[in-house]
Design a protein around this motif. Structure first.
Motif, short mmCIF file in Angstrom:
data_model
loop_
_atom_site.label_atom_id
_atom_site.label_comp_id
_atom_site.label_asym_id
_atom_site.label_seq_id
_atom_site.Cartn_x
_atom_site.Cartn_y
_atom_site.Cartn_z
N ARG A 220 -19.20 -51.78 -32.16
CA ARG A 220 -20.49 -51.11 -32.03
C ARG A 220 -20.31 -49.61 -32.29
O ARG A 220 -19.33 -49.02 -31.85
N VAL A 221 -21.27 -49.03 -32.99
CA VAL A 221 -21.24 -47.61 -33.31
C VAL A 221 -22.52 -46.97 -32.79
O VAL A 221 -23.63 -47.45 -33.08
N VAL A 222 -22.38 -45.91 -32.00
CA VAL A 222 -23.51 -45.19 -31.46
C VAL A 222 -23.42 -43.75 -31.97
O VAL A 222 -22.42 -43.07 -31.70
N ILE A 223 -24.41 -43.32 -32.70
CA ILE A 223 -24.39 -41.98 -33.30
C ILE A 223 -25.48 -41.12 -32.66
O ILE A 223 -26.66 -41.46 -32.67
N LYS A 224 -25.02 -40.01 -32.09
CA LYS A 224 -25.90 -39.05 -31.41
C LYS A 224 -26.32 -38.01 -32.44
O LYS A 224 -25.48 -37.33 -33.02
N ARG A 225 -27.63 -37.85 -32.65
CA ARG A 225 -28.14 -37.03 -33.75
C ARG A 225 -28.90 -35.80 -33.28
O ARG A 225 -29.70 -35.24 -34.02
N GLY A 226 -28.66 -35.37 -32.05
CA GLY A 226 -29.30 -34.16 -31.55
C GLY A 226 -30.80 -34.29 -31.49
O GLY A 226 -31.35 -35.25 -30.93
N ALA A 227 -31.52 -33.32 -32.07
CA ALA A 227 -32.97 -33.30 -32.03
C ALA A 227 -33.59 -34.49 -32.77
O ALA A 227 -34.78 -34.79 -32.57
N ARG A 228 -32.80 -35.17 -33.61
CA ARG A 228 -33.30 -36.34 -34.34
C ARG A 228 -33.14 -37.64 -33.54
O ARG A 228 -33.52 -38.70 -34.02
N GLY A 229 -32.58 -37.56 -32.35
CA GLY A 229 -32.44 -38.74 -31.52
C GLY A 229 -31.07 -39.38 -31.64
O GLY A 229 -30.05 -38.69 -31.67
N ALA A 230 -31.03 -40.70 -31.74
CA ALA A 230 -29.76 -41.41 -31.80
C ALA A 230 -29.99 -42.79 -32.41
O ALA A 230 -31.13 -43.26 -32.52
N ALA A 231 -28.89 -43.42 -32.81
CA ALA A 231 -28.97 -44.74 -33.42
C ALA A 231 -27.76 -45.57 -33.01
O ALA A 231 -26.70 -45.03 -32.68
N VAL A 232 -27.95 -46.88 -33.03
CA VAL A 232 -26.85 -47.80 -32.75
C VAL A 232 -26.81 -48.86 -33.85
O VAL A 232 -27.84 -49.24 -34.40
#
Length: 315
Positions: A220-232
């Motif tokens: 699983r990959v969780v990417i934190k995108r700051g002001a753009r939110g996040a995705a998994v």
């Protein structure tokens, strides 16, 4: 919550010296600034946020011997079980944070006793009660703590306990090399990375391509995108993408750590990926609204339709 839902966090304890200059630095001269000291360290931040959200969490770190008693009391105040090893020679770590007018920050790091973490410091005995091991990537960037963490990770894998790794620092990733980092983290189940770290590790700036590339290495990959939110997501690409609310940014220090805690705390409660992601984004958004990388209250409730409720009744 049973002891089998425990999270073991391994990472740094730091004192954050936060510097907010009134304007651009003047080389060779003075600049007025607001300077404050706050408790910090990526692993410590994650543990305190998790404890404040009601998760059962043990935190493993090495600190200066003189600091151990008051640090233990501090962590217990946030419902964290502190497993702190007192170093007889090295002081606790210190991090100087320069905060820009827009809330972005730059770091000057002296990791002190954190660099002396040893395999014998690892609480292998605690794994019988553990649901997840969460490792700060900072622990991999020096030989001593790396040996300690990889030993614990190997034991956790042998017991089929999932391990989440936070990539921690794009500059250190580039310094040690992407291939080296991926080799160290082979077999760990979840990667948490911010946008810059994900790009460095995957070689692409495209979110879906990042997921596919990194999904070849992690379940699983969780990417934190700051002001753009996040995705998994994972090897099939993005599964869920969560936007972030607009908030007044004071200091982005610890926002990624708060996100990780919100995501994991929700997962421990049985939430699906979409809700875990939403709770992580909510926690990260709360973190940027105040100075420092740790929560300002010992109990935080995050849930559907709420922006995080303190137990003192204030929003």
């Amino acid at each position: 919550m049973s002891v089998a839902d425990r999270v073991v966090v391994v990472g740094d304890v730091m004192t954050d010296v936060i510097v907010r200059p009134e304007g651009p630095l003047v080389r060779g001269s003075d600049r007025r600034a607001r300077i404050e000291s706050r408790p910090g360290g990526s692993g410590a931040n994650q543990a305190v946020w998790l404890g404040s959200m009601g998760a059962k969490v043990s935190f493993v770190a090495r600190v200066g011997a003189g600091d151990k008693p008051h640090l233990e009391a501090y962590f217990k105040g946030f419902h964290v079980d502190p497993i702190l090893v007192a170093d007889p020679q090295e002081p606790s770590g210190v991090l100087v944070i320069l905060v820009d007018a827009d809330g972005e920050r730059s770091f000057l790091t002296d990791r002190g006793a954190n660099l002396a973490l040893e395999p014998s410091d690892m609480p292998v005995w605690l794994l019988d009660e553990t649901r997840l091991v969460l490792v700060s990537g900072y622990s991999l960037f020096a030989e001593g703590p790396r040996r300690a963490v990889l030993q614990l990770a190997g034991e956790a894998r042998s017991r089929r306990i999932p391990i989440a790794i936070d990539a921690a620092s794009v500059s250190f990733l580039r310094e040690v090399g992407v291939g080296t980092f991926l080799e160290w983290t082979r077999g760990m189940s979840t990667l948490l990375a911010n946008a810059d770290e994900a790009e460095a590790l995957s070689g692409t700036g495209d979110l879906n391509e990042q997921m596919i590339a990194l999904g070849a290495c992690f379940e699983r990959v969780v990417i934190k995108r700051g002001a753009r939110g996040a995705a998994v997501g994972g090897r099939q690409g993005v599964r869920v993408d969560q936007p972030a609310p607009q908030v007044d940014v004071v200091d982005t220090t610890g926002a990624g750590d708060a996100f990780a805690a919100g995501f994991i705390a929700a997962e421990l409660e049985g939430a699906d990926e979409a809700e875990c992601l939403r709770r992580g984004v909510e926690a990260g958004s709360k973190a940027v609204e105040h100075l420092g990388g740790q929560p300002t209250t010992t109990r935080i409730v995050l849930g559907p339709g709420r922006r995080g409720r303190r137990d003192d009744g204030r929003s």
